[in-house]
Design a protein around this motif. Structure first.
Motif, PDB file in Angstrom:
ATOM      1  N   TYR A 248       0.845  -1.097   0.029  1.00 35.48           N
ATOM      2  CA  TYR A 248       0.104  -0.113  -0.161  1.00 35.48           C
ATOM      3  C   TYR A 248       0.789   1.223  -0.149  1.00 35.48           C
ATOM      4  CZ  TYR A 248      -3.510  -3.344   1.389  1.00 35.48           C
ATOM      5  OH  TYR A 248      -4.252  -4.432   1.637  1.00 35.48           O
ATOM      6  N   GLY A 249       1.962   1.138  -0.195  1.00 39.47           N
ATOM      7  CA  GLY A 249       2.887   2.281  -0.042  1.00 39.47           C
ATOM      8  C   GLY A 249       2.934   3.277  -1.428  1.00 39.47           C
ATOM      9  N   GLY A 250       3.595   4.251  -1.521  1.00 38.12           N
ATOM     10  CA  GLY A 250       3.699   5.204  -2.560  1.00 38.12           C
ATOM     11  C   GLY A 250       2.349   5.840  -2.921  1.00 38.12           C
ATOM     12  N   LYS A 251       1.961   5.719  -4.266  1.00 38.61           N
ATOM     13  CA  LYS A 251       0.663   6.558  -4.722  1.00 38.61           C
ATOM     14  C   LYS A 251      -0.360   6.254  -3.727  1.00 38.61           C
ATOM     15  CE  LYS A 251      -1.951   7.731  -8.824  1.00 38.61           C
ATOM     16  NZ  LYS A 251      -2.163   7.254 -10.422  1.00 38.61           N
ATOM     17  N   CYS A 252      -0.784   4.945  -3.267  1.00 38.35           N
ATOM     18  CA  CYS A 252      -1.788   4.436  -2.379  1.00 38.35           C
ATOM     19  C   CYS A 252      -1.856   5.207  -1.058  1.00 38.35           C
ATOM     20  CB  CYS A 252      -1.892   3.088  -2.445  1.00 38.35           C
ATOM     21  SG  CYS A 252      -3.139   2.374  -1.371  1.00 38.35           S
ATOM     22  N   ALA A 253      -0.796   5.295  -0.715  1.00 38.93           N
ATOM     23  CA  ALA A 253      -0.431   6.034   0.553  1.00 38.93           C
ATOM     24  C   ALA A 253      -0.851   7.469   0.496  1.00 38.93           C
ATOM     25  CB  ALA A 253       0.885   5.679   1.245  1.00 38.93           C
ATOM     26  N   ARG A 254      -0.167   7.979  -0.423  1.00 37.85           N
ATOM     27  CA  ARG A 254      -0.648   9.580  -0.813  1.00 37.85           C
ATOM     28  C   ARG A 254      -2.146   9.610  -0.835  1.00 37.85           C
ATOM     29  NH1 ARG A 254       4.180   8.891  -3.695  1.00 37.85           N
ATOM     30  NH2 ARG A 254       3.001   8.893  -5.515  1.00 37.85           N
ATOM     31  N   THR A 255      -2.642   8.777  -1.809  1.00 36.70           N
ATOM     32  CA  THR A 255      -4.141   8.945  -1.868  1.00 36.70           C
ATOM     33  C   THR A 255      -5.109   9.129  -0.509  1.00 36.70           C
ATOM     34  OG1 THR A 255      -3.758   8.032  -4.160  1.00 36.70           O
ATOM     35  CG2 THR A 255      -6.107   8.059  -3.395  1.00 36.70           C
ATOM     36  N   ILE A 256      -4.676   7.881   0.238  1.00 38.76           N
ATOM     37  CA  ILE A 256      -5.292   7.746   1.420  1.00 38.76           C
ATOM     38  C   ILE A 256      -5.247   9.173   2.306  1.00 38.76           C
ATOM     39  CG2 ILE A 256      -5.501   6.581   3.611  1.00 38.76           C
ATOM     40  CD1 ILE A 256      -4.695   3.947   2.106  1.00 38.76           C
ATOM     41  N   HIS A 257      -4.206   9.521   2.112  1.00 44.56           N
ATOM     42  CA  HIS A 257      -3.781  10.932   3.059  1.00 44.56           C
ATOM     43  C   HIS A 257      -4.475  12.085   2.738  1.00 44.56           C
ATOM     44  CE1 HIS A 257      -1.632  13.724   5.725  1.00 44.56           C
ATOM     45  NE2 HIS A 257      -1.209  14.315   4.580  1.00 44.56           N
ATOM     46  N   GLU A 258      -4.510  12.283   1.364  1.00 44.71           N
ATOM     47  CA  GLU A 258      -5.194  13.280   0.678  1.00 44.71           C
ATOM     48  C   GLU A 258      -6.904  13.002   0.705  1.00 44.71           C
ATOM     49  OE1 GLU A 258      -3.693  13.394  -3.415  1.00 44.71           O
ATOM     50  OE2 GLU A 258      -1.811  13.928  -3.036  1.00 44.71           O
ATOM     51  N   GLY A 261      -7.128  12.273   4.861  1.00 49.22           N
ATOM     52  CA  GLY A 261      -6.245  13.147   6.134  1.00 49.22           C
ATOM     53  C   GLY A 261      -5.821  12.012   7.143  1.00 49.22           C
ATOM     54  N   ILE A 262      -5.499  10.773   6.738  1.00 46.15           N
ATOM     55  CA  ILE A 262      -5.057   9.957   7.581  1.00 46.15           C
ATOM     56  C   ILE A 262      -3.503   9.716   7.316  1.00 46.15           C
ATOM     57  CG2 ILE A 262      -5.052   7.553   8.343  1.00 46.15           C
ATOM     58  CD1 ILE A 262      -7.947   7.431   7.680  1.00 46.15           C
ATOM     59  N   THR A 263      -2.490   9.669   8.308  1.00 44.42           N
ATOM     60  CA  THR A 263      -1.155   9.627   8.192  1.00 44.42           C
ATOM     61  C   THR A 263      -0.926   8.035   7.998  1.00 44.42           C
ATOM     62  OG1 THR A 263      -0.794  11.405   9.513  1.00 44.42           O
ATOM     63  CG2 THR A 263       1.220   9.868   8.945  1.00 44.42           C
ATOM     64  N   VAL A 264      -0.275   7.638   6.839  1.00 52.64           N
ATOM     65  CA  VAL A 264       0.055   6.383   6.529  1.00 52.64           C
ATOM     66  C   VAL A 264       1.333   6.095   6.615  1.00 52.64           C
ATOM     67  CG1 VAL A 264      -0.235   4.534   4.629  1.00 52.64           C
ATOM     68  CG2 VAL A 264      -1.766   6.012   4.804  1.00 52.64           C
ATOM     69  N   GLU A 265       1.572   4.937   7.528  1.00 50.09           N
ATOM     70  CA  GLU A 265       2.960   4.584   7.895  1.00 50.09           C
ATOM     71  C   GLU A 265       3.326   3.161   7.190  1.00 50.09           C
ATOM     72  OE1 GLU A 265       4.100   4.789  11.924  1.00 50.09           O
ATOM     73  OE2 GLU A 265       3.457   6.765  12.003  1.00 50.09           O
ATOM     74  N   VAL A 266       4.125   2.964   6.437  1.00 42.94           N
ATOM     75  CA  VAL A 266       4.499   1.901   5.790  1.00 42.94           C
ATOM     76  C   VAL A 266       5.561   1.078   6.435  1.00 42.94           C
ATOM     77  CG1 VAL A 266       5.441   0.849   3.457  1.00 42.94           C
ATOM     78  CG2 VAL A 266       3.932   2.831   3.336  1.00 42.94           C
ATOM     79  N   VAL A 267       5.202  -0.154   6.926  1.00 40.44           N
ATOM     80  CA  VAL A 267       5.972  -1.226   7.735  1.00 40.44           C
ATOM     81  C   VAL A 267       6.370  -2.223   6.697  1.00 40.44           C
ATOM     82  CG1 VAL A 267       6.183  -2.626   9.682  1.00 40.44           C
ATOM     83  CG2 VAL A 267       4.605  -0.791   9.728  1.00 40.44           C
ATOM     84  N   ARG A 268       7.850  -2.145   6.270  1.00 41.29           N
ATOM     85  CA  ARG A 268       8.218  -2.840   5.438  1.00 41.29           C
ATOM     86  C   ARG A 268       9.109  -4.093   6.123  1.00 41.29           C
ATOM     87  NH1 ARG A 268       8.740   2.106   2.802  1.00 41.29           N
ATOM     88  NH2 ARG A 268       7.797   2.064   0.684  1.00 41.29           N
ATOM     89  N   HIS A 269       9.455  -5.252   5.453  1.00 40.15           N
ATOM     90  CA  HIS A 269      10.134  -6.280   5.884  1.00 40.15           C
ATOM     91  C   HIS A 269      11.479  -5.867   6.004  1.00 40.15           C
ATOM     92  CE1 HIS A 269      11.871 -10.168   6.415  1.00 40.15           C
ATOM     93  NE2 HIS A 269      10.544 -10.638   6.631  1.00 40.15           N
ATOM     94  N   PRO A 270      12.304  -6.192   7.063  1.00 40.99           N
ATOM     95  CA  PRO A 270      13.890  -5.942   7.101  1.00 40.99           C
ATOM     96  C   PRO A 270      14.663  -6.474   6.032  1.00 40.99           C
ATOM     97  CG  PRO A 270      12.946  -6.836   9.222  1.00 40.99           C
ATOM     98  CD  PRO A 270      11.954  -6.994   8.252  1.00 40.99           C
ATOM     99  N   ALA A 271      14.340  -7.577   5.141  1.00 39.15           N
ATOM    100  CA  ALA A 271      14.855  -7.842   4.249  1.00 39.15           C
ATOM    101  C   ALA A 271      14.460  -7.468   2.752  1.00 39.15           C
ATOM    102  CB  ALA A 271      14.784  -9.646   4.131  1.00 39.15           C
TER     103      ALA A 271
END
Length: 348
Positions: A248-258, A261-271
């Motif tokens: 859900y990162g990138g453009k999807c996260a920006r669309t949700i925020h716009e 008005g929700i801040t989207v934090e992307v949790v990625r795998h360490p690898a």
């Protein structure tokens, strides 16, 4: 036994004869110990297995297995559980003939179906006629009663845990499950090699469902999840932060925020090889990666919704989509979640 837990049967027999003057065969002593619940274990694995079989693990204790006299099956509601949601189903009103079937029996039948996964026509005879149960379930589903039932129980649980009834943080994730030959929207998820539907969940930090959306599995996670985010944002304006994975990162996260008005934090795998991770050449890793014995790395915050998917799979009706309409599949999620919360709230 408490003085010498490693004593052999021969040593136990000799000690018994010395203390009580009774001579017993080793087989007799072994039988008596077994009836008393005393077993010989060789290693930690066998001890853990015996503990599981004896019901000492949480979730299989007598508290979880309680069975009241009015319960036809373990899936049925107890008196204390029914008292929490009774008014949602008894207060229907309207004109017409008075109800001949108890609303509690109808709710118990729905709980039996979601837990066992049986078809409507195969309901046991102890329940009302299946067509009566089915029509009532569809009417309650359209009225959103099971969703309100879950919302009430979730608020009670958050209140018990000392949290605000309206959550401020949520977690989003999708799960692809198989579809049945019954028909309805369906697709093929090439990433997970599953043909069926995709269930998108928005949960709070306790893993309790805030919104659910079911769509064809061929939709991307970011496209299928937008409907669930829309429902959660409309229903709970208090949500300020949404934790998601890299899908859900990138453009999807920006669309949700716009849009919300929700801040989207992307949790990625360490690898993750796409963006990598920060590495200090002088001090080593900036973020410690902790793995369990199997090499699994739980993602911070995001593991909560993964656990909720596991909770849902306890209800066999949710293992496969047997319903034509996606909104009916969503109703099963609300009922399964409510059935998990009821024992928690009625257990002291």
């Amino acid at each position: 036994m408490s003085d010498q837990p490693t004593a052999t049967l021969t040593e136990i027999a000799e000690e018994l004869e010395r203390r009580a003057g009774i001579r017993a065969h080793e087989a007799t002593i072994r039988k008596a110990l077994r009836e008393a619940g005393v077993h010989r274990v060789r290693g930690e694995e066998q001890a853990q297995r015996l503990a599981r079989e004896s019901g000492q693990r949480d979730g299989y204790s007598e508290v979880r297995r309680r069975f009241d006299a009015k319960q036809l099956y373990p899936s049925c509601l107890t008196d204390a559980e029914w008292s929490l949601v009774k008014d949602l189903f008894d207060n229907e009103g309207g004109r017409g003939k008075p109800a001949e079937v108890s609303r509690r029996e109808l709710v118990d039948a729905c709980c039996y179906v979601v837990r066992t996964g049986c078809s409507w026509r195969m309901l046991p005879r102890e329940f009302p006629p299946w067509h009566n149960v089915y029509k009532t379930f569809r009417r309650w589903s359209a009225q959103g009663k099971f969703e309100r039932m879950h919302d009430r129980l979730r608020e009670l649980w958050r209140q018990r845990e000392g949290r605000d009834q309206a959550p401020s943080a949520a977690v989003l994730d999708a799960q692809s499950t198989r579809g049945s030959p019954q028909g309805g929207p369906s697709g093929y998820d090439a990433g997970k090699k599953i043909k069926g539907r995709k269930r998108s969940l928005v949960v709070d930090t306790f893993g309790l469902v805030l919104a659910v959306s079911v769509a064809a599995a061929n939709l991307q996670d970011r496209d299928a999840g937008m409907d669930a985010v829309q429902r959660a944002a409309t229903k709970y304006p208090s949500v300020e932060t949404l934790f998601v994975d890299s899908a859900y990162g990138g453009k999807c996260a920006r669309t949700i925020h716009e849009q919300h008005g929700i801040t989207v934090e992307v949790v990625r795998h360490p690898a993750n090889r796409t963006v990598g991770r920060w590495l200090n050449c002088n001090q080593g890793e900036l973020f410690e990666i902790r793995e369990n014995a199997d090499g699994f790395v739980p993602l911070p915050k995001h593991w909560v919704v993964e656990r909720t998917h596991g909770w849902n799979e306890r209800a066999r009706r949710l293992l496969m989509h047997h319903d034509v309409l996606p909104e009916v599949s969503e109703t099963w999620v609300w009922l399964a979640g409510a059935r998990i919360l009821l024992p928690r709230l009625t257990t002291v």
